[in-house]
Design a protein around this motif. Structure first.
Motif, PDB file in Angstrom:
ATOM      1  N   ILE A  98      -1.203 -12.784   9.119  1.00 45.48           N
ATOM      2  CA  ILE A  98      -2.274 -13.775   9.163  1.00 45.48           C
ATOM      3  C   ILE A  98      -1.967 -14.840   8.115  1.00 45.48           C
ATOM      4  N   SER A  99      -1.772 -16.065   8.560  1.00 42.95           N
ATOM      5  CA  SER A  99      -1.438 -17.161   7.656  1.00 42.95           C
ATOM      6  C   SER A  99      -2.689 -17.784   7.046  1.00 42.95           C
ATOM      7  N   GLN A 100      -3.715 -18.011   7.864  1.00 39.81           N
ATOM      8  CA  GLN A 100      -4.937 -18.623   7.354  1.00 39.81           C
ATOM      9  C   GLN A 100      -6.117 -18.216   8.220  1.00 39.81           C
ATOM     10  N   ILE A 101      -7.309 -18.268   7.611  1.00 40.37           N
ATOM     11  CA  ILE A 101      -8.553 -17.941   8.298  1.00 40.37           C
ATOM     12  C   ILE A 101      -9.524 -19.088   8.069  1.00 40.37           C
ATOM     13  N   ASP A 102     -10.015 -19.661   9.161  1.00 38.98           N
ATOM     14  CA  ASP A 102     -10.941 -20.789   9.087  1.00 38.98           C
ATOM     15  C   ASP A 102     -12.223 -20.452   9.831  1.00 38.98           C
ATOM     16  N   PHE A 103     -13.286 -21.168   9.436  1.00 39.82           N
ATOM     17  CA  PHE A 103     -14.587 -21.009  10.088  1.00 39.82           C
ATOM     18  C   PHE A 103     -15.133 -22.392  10.434  1.00 39.82           C
ATOM     19  N   SER A 104     -15.856 -22.463  11.521  1.00 40.17           N
ATOM     20  CA  SER A 104     -16.541 -23.701  11.886  1.00 40.17           C
ATOM     21  C   SER A 104     -17.933 -23.351  12.389  1.00 40.17           C
ATOM     22  N   GLY A 105     -18.905 -24.155  11.986  1.00 32.51           N
ATOM     23  CA  GLY A 105     -20.271 -23.958  12.458  1.00 32.51           C
ATOM     24  C   GLY A 105     -21.096 -22.986  11.649  1.00 32.51           C
ATOM     25  N   ASN A 106     -20.523 -22.382  10.615  1.00 36.25           N
ATOM     26  CA  ASN A 106     -21.273 -21.420   9.804  1.00 36.25           C
ATOM     27  C   ASN A 106     -22.080 -22.147   8.735  1.00 36.25           C
ATOM     28  N   LYS A 107     -23.386 -22.018   8.790  1.00 46.57           N
ATOM     29  CA  LYS A 107     -24.281 -22.629   7.819  1.00 46.57           C
ATOM     30  C   LYS A 107     -25.063 -21.574   7.033  1.00 46.57           C
ATOM     31  N   SER A 108     -25.382 -20.475   7.684  1.00 47.07           N
ATOM     32  CA  SER A 108     -26.195 -19.446   7.037  1.00 47.07           C
ATOM     33  C   SER A 108     -25.392 -18.620   6.047  1.00 47.07           C
ATOM     34  N   PHE A 109     -24.074 -18.457   6.301  1.00 44.35           N
ATOM     35  CA  PHE A 109     -23.233 -17.638   5.439  1.00 44.35           C
ATOM     36  C   PHE A 109     -22.097 -18.493   4.888  1.00 44.35           C
ATOM     37  N   LYS A 156     -16.886 -16.761  18.449  1.00 41.73           N
ATOM     38  CA  LYS A 156     -15.641 -16.635  19.203  1.00 41.73           C
ATOM     39  C   LYS A 156     -14.477 -16.705  18.235  1.00 41.73           C
ATOM     40  N   ALA A 157     -13.634 -15.685  18.260  1.00 40.47           N
ATOM     41  CA  ALA A 157     -12.455 -15.636  17.398  1.00 40.47           C
ATOM     42  C   ALA A 157     -11.225 -16.081  18.196  1.00 40.47           C
ATOM     43  N   VAL A 158     -10.518 -17.071  17.669  1.00 39.94           N
ATOM     44  CA  VAL A 158      -9.343 -17.622  18.336  1.00 39.94           C
ATOM     45  C   VAL A 158      -8.145 -17.453  17.409  1.00 39.94           C
ATOM     46  N   SER A 159      -7.074 -16.850  17.938  1.00 42.83           N
ATOM     47  CA  SER A 159      -5.836 -16.692  17.160  1.00 42.83           C
ATOM     48  C   SER A 159      -4.765 -17.592  17.758  1.00 42.83           C
ATOM     49  N   SER A 160      -4.046 -18.322  16.900  1.00 40.34           N
ATOM     50  CA  SER A 160      -3.011 -19.258  17.339  1.00 40.34           C
ATOM     51  C   SER A 160      -1.694 -18.898  16.667  1.00 40.34           C
ATOM     52  N   PRO A 161      -0.605 -18.784  17.447  1.00 37.67           N
ATOM     53  CA  PRO A 161       0.689 -18.425  16.850  1.00 37.67           C
ATOM     54  C   PRO A 161       1.265 -19.587  16.042  1.00 37.67           C
ATOM     55  N   LEU A 162       1.953 -19.238  14.956  1.00 36.85           N
ATOM     56  CA  LEU A 162       2.637 -20.207  14.104  1.00 36.85           C
ATOM     57  C   LEU A 162       4.097 -19.801  13.972  1.00 36.85           C
ATOM     58  N   GLU A 163       4.873 -20.689  13.373  1.00 36.37           N
ATOM     59  CA  GLU A 163       6.290 -20.371  13.178  1.00 36.37           C
ATOM     60  C   GLU A 163       6.427 -19.228  12.185  1.00 36.37           C
ATOM     61  N   ARG A 164       7.615 -18.604  12.181  1.00 34.55           N
ATOM     62  CA  ARG A 164       7.959 -17.491  11.298  1.00 34.55           C
ATOM     63  C   ARG A 164       7.025 -16.296  11.526  1.00 34.55           C
ATOM     64  N   ASN A 165       6.690 -16.073  12.803  1.00 32.50           N
ATOM     65  CA  ASN A 165       5.920 -14.891  13.204  1.00 32.50           C
ATOM     66  C   ASN A 165       4.590 -14.779  12.437  1.00 32.50           C
ATOM     67  N   ARG A 166       3.854 -15.881  12.412  1.00 35.63           N
ATOM     68  CA  ARG A 166       2.553 -15.897  11.768  1.00 35.63           C
ATOM     69  C   ARG A 166       1.501 -16.367  12.759  1.00 35.63           C
ATOM     70  N   VAL A 167       0.227 -16.093  12.428  1.00 33.86           N
ATOM     71  CA  VAL A 167      -0.884 -16.553  13.261  1.00 33.86           C
ATOM     72  C   VAL A 167      -1.960 -17.129  12.346  1.00 33.86           C
ATOM     73  N   SER A 168      -2.705 -18.061  12.906  1.00 37.86           N
ATOM     74  CA  SER A 168      -3.907 -18.555  12.239  1.00 37.86           C
ATOM     75  C   SER A 168      -5.113 -18.096  13.037  1.00 37.86           C
ATOM     76  N   ILE A 169      -6.167 -17.772  12.323  1.00 32.48           N
ATOM     77  CA  ILE A 169      -7.382 -17.279  12.964  1.00 32.48           C
ATOM     78  C   ILE A 169      -8.511 -18.258  12.687  1.00 32.48           C
ATOM     79  N   ARG A 170      -9.250 -18.579  13.711  1.00 25.23           N
ATOM     80  CA  ARG A 170     -10.392 -19.484  13.575  1.00 25.23           C
ATOM     81  C   ARG A 170     -11.606 -18.865  14.253  1.00 25.23           C
TER      82      ARG A 170
END
Length: 773
Positions: A98-109, A156-170
């Motif tokens: 897991i390279s990075q974890i992002d959130f969108s739309g979260n206001k309560s937490f 909704k959790a979305v995972s996107s592949p990145l170079e060097r066998n990594r993924v980003s999660i949003r």
């Protein structure tokens, strides 16, 4: 969890079988092992998990074991074992990280809090990506929104592949509005109205405060607490057979409205016919009966029955029975609607405390904690002494938390150990600051304070404080345990400069003079009990006073009839303090009494005595409301034919005495011969009284830092030849707020005089910020 583990194991075995069938070879001796496909994982990690090494005979069975072992690491999503001649080739395909974890739309937490929560279930930046864990995280986040009443929330959790066998999660979040409780309906109540019953609930329908405290949002935990509060309400009113038959919670189709229905059966009202004791009563029965605050014929009250059991249990705990059990067994007469209670007492075995262990104190010495203990080692267990020990350690204010545990000694049934676990906090402070007071003007301060000097519990303080008219320099040292019995000793050195002419130029009219005082003193303190404390000391004081043409005639006469306006004196002081408050900063209950007196020794320039008494009473009124009654009295007089020194006068008025009047403005007044204006000159007698109701500040959840109050003040100051009468008494009322800010205490008062005269100096808005002396 068992199903998931079994599925994973089955997948490993099937994979191994497939590879074995595809690559089954004759056994051979391994001459070398080559690992291919690694990107992040060290080759040594693979070798550690392989069940074979160079020189072993390779077989299909060992190949299956190797595949199973490598899959169990969770690092790889595909594994192949082949041979190149007599070289064993292990080809792996790593799971992405897991390279990075992002959130969108979260206001309560907040995002950082959500990342901390994900880390608990194994999802964090740098960790191996697992789709099953991602699905679990998605459901967990949605569950958190449901707990806030946001039933239309989407995650909704979305995972996107990145170079060097990594993924980003949003995580894409649509929170939606929180569902509101539109109705709480109670069915079956005939004795009390629905409004009266719902007054005991935390949950309610929307009101003008709901936007802040969220009490109109459904929560299963809050509803459970409300149902227990409802049960307690009926039980405490005598309805022993009360029952909650069912509870229904329904949500509207648009998931915006919540409806709660509670079905109850009230039952009949019961009276208590008799109470008695049974079991092993090691204490006199008459003494135990006094702990049962229930009379025959009283209406049944579950809280009183619970309190009686607790009182007996606590009493036994004070005498060493740490594991006593008191069980109130009812005998119900449904025909007469009465109930009798038998309190069965099982004291258990009397135990004593074998050893007291202190842990968590990295800076404070063990002795500082141990000397506050009232429970001693090798002494019988005493519940009241243990409770008091915790209170005393907390009052040191050296620790963020104090926890006391009494685990049994393994293999011994009549001994316990006591473990005192503390979490230390920073106690020393170096402060540079400025304050502002409506009476004293700008206050500049430098303060070095270490109440736990080098972990010894000794206090060292250096202060430099200046205001428009008052400057103080002081250095003090206190050893609270100068003797092992708790006698304290302290030393003080000070200088105080007062220029009341500057005070006149700001807001006040008081008699003008300049004074310089130097002093050095030594004091002792002696605890007489857990609540009583005696103090005594001696101070050498040297004071010089300069008067001006507009100084009051009383001041001029003092300098003429005394040894000039420079005076030396040795002052003996003594005091008694009784303090049973539960909290020093914001007390909820208890009493504070102070009696102090100063007397100057004969033979020097000043001969006077001065006494003060204060009595403050605090009563918990429930729901964070506290009532305070405070009374103060002071009396001073000279002796031996000397005049009383005017610079030792009492004063009243201001934010700390009678609010709504300027500081030190109450009492006798004189006329400035130059300007013709009158001003307060203080007096030798002083009376002050306050009635104050403290309450939480609306919209503020940090009740340990903020407090609102409504008050009525009264008081006055009287001259040496004046009798105590109503002419000098003044009264006021108003509201105030106190905030313990990071920069110092802030007091803000809005007051209106109830009784005033034409020449009184009044002030509607008063404040004090950061003042320390």
């Amino acid at each position: 969890m068992r199903i998931k583990s079994s599925s994973k194991l089955l997948l490993c075995l099937l994979t191994a079988i497939i590879h074995l069938k595809a690559h089954a070879t004759e056994p051979f001796v391994i001459s070398d092992i080559r690992v291919e496909g690694l990107q992040r994982t060290e080759a040594g990690t693979v070798f550690n998990y392989l069940p074979m090494q160079v020189g072993d005979v390779m077989s299909d069975e060992k190949a299956a074991q190797a595949i199973k072992s490598l899959y169990s690491t969770g690092f790889f999503k595909d594994i192949r074992i082949e041979n190149d001649g007599d070289v064993l080739v292990v080809t792996v395909q790593e799971r992405p990280s897991i390279s990075q974890i992002d959130f969108s739309g979260n206001k309560s937490f907040p995002t950082d809090k959500m990342k901390e929560g994900l880390k608990q279930i194994g999802i964090a930046e740098g960790q191996i990506f697992d789709k099953a864990q991602l699905d679990r995280a998605e459901q967990e986040i949605k569950r958190q929104y449901l707990s806030q009443g946001k039933y239309s929330a989407e995650v909704k959790a979305v995972s996107s592949p990145l170079e060097r066998n990594r993924v980003s999660i949003r995580f894409e979040i649509t929170e939606g509005p929180a569902a509101k409780i539109r109705d709480i309906n109670i069915v079956g109540n005939h004795l009390f109205t629905t409004e009266d019953l719902r007054a005991n609930f935390l949950l309610t329908t929307p009101n003008w405060m709901s936007w802040w405290n969220k009490d109109d949002q459904y929560s299963k935990q809050k509803l459970t607490a409300d149902l227990e509060a409802l049960r307690s309400f009926y039980m405490n009113q005598g309805y022993l057979e009360f029952s909650i038959d069912s509870t229904q919670v329904s949500i509207s189709p648009d998931k915006r409205d919540v409806y709660i229905n509670v079905n109850i059966t009230e039952g009949e009202k019961y009276n208590i016919s008799k109470t008695k004791l049974a079991g092993e009563m090691l204490l006199p029965e008459e003494d135990l009966k006094k702990l049962i605050n229930i009379q025959d014929g009283d209406v049944f009250n579950r809280q009183k029955v619970t309190d009686a059991s607790k009182n007996i249990n606590d009493k036994l705990g004070e005498d060493g029975y740490a594991f006593a059990n008191v069980n109130a067994v009812p005998e119900i007469n449904k025909l007469e609607h009465t109930v009798a209670f038998t309190f069965f007492i099982d004291p258990g075995r009397k135990v004593y405390v074998r050893r007291i262990n202190v842990q968590g104190n990295t800076r404070t010495r063990d002795a500082v904690v141990r000397r506050e203990m009232r429970q001693l080692e090798s002494a019988w267990y005493a519940g009241d002494k243990i409770k008091r020990s915790k209170e005393r350690i907390q009052r040191l204010n050296f620790f963020d938390s104090v926890e006391l545990e009494t685990p049994s000694v393994p293999g011994i049934n009549d001994q316990v150990d006591m473990t005192v676990t503390v979490a230390e906090k920073a106690t020393g402070s170096v402060q540079f600051g400025a304050g502002l007071s409506s009476s004293d003007g700008v206050v500049l301060g430098f303060n070095v304070n270490q109440p736990n000097f080098l972990g010894t519990g000794n206090r060292v303080a250096l202060q430099v404080n200046t205001s428009s008219y008052n400057t103080v320099y002081s250095l003090s040292y206190t050893d609270p345990y100068f003797t092992p019995d708790g006698i304290s000793r302290g030393f003080d050195v000070y200088r105080r400069d007062v220029d009341t002419s500057r005070r006149n130029s700001s807001t006040l009219n008081v008699g003008t003079y300049n004074s310089q005082s130097y002093g050095v003193g030594m004091r002792f303190g002696m605890p007489m009990s857990e609540m009583d404390f005696l103090s005594a000391g001696v101070t050498l004081d040297m004071t010089s006073v300069d008067l001006s043409a507009d100084s009051p005639i009383q001041y001029l006469r003092f300098c003429e009839n005394s040894s000039g306006c420079s005076s030396n004196s040795i002052v003996l002081n003594a005091g008694w303090t009784f303090d049973s408050r539960d909290n020093i900063l914001f007390p909820r209950r208890g009493v504070l009494q102070r009696l102090s007196g100063d007397v100057s020794l004969p033979g020097l320039d000043l001969q006077y005595y001065k006494m003060s008494y204060q009595h403050s009473w605090f009563k918990d009124m429930g729901k964070d409301f506290t009532l305070m009654l405070n009374g103060e009295a002071g009396y001073a007089k000279s002796y031996g034919g000397k005049n009383y020194p005017f610079f030792k006068n009492f004063y009243a008025g201001g934010v700390n005495s009678v609010r709504g009047f300027l500081n030190s403005s109450l009492g006798p007044r004189d006329v400035n011969p130059i300007s013709g204006s009158d001003f307060a000159i203080g007096g030798t007698k002083r009376l002050v009284g306050n009635i104050e109701l403290f309450m939480p500040v609306p919209f503020v959840s940090q009740s340990n830092q903020f407090r609102l109050s409504a008050f009525i003040d009264g008081g006055g100051v009287f001259g040496e030849n004046d009798s105590i009468n109503s002419d000098y008494l003044r009264f006021s009322t108003g509201v105030g707020v106190t905030w313990v800010s990071p920069f110092g205490p802030l007091k803000l008062v809005l007051a209106k005089p109830l009784k005033e005269k034409e020449n009184d100096d009044t002030q509607t808005l008063q404040f004090q910020f950061g003042q320390q002396f």
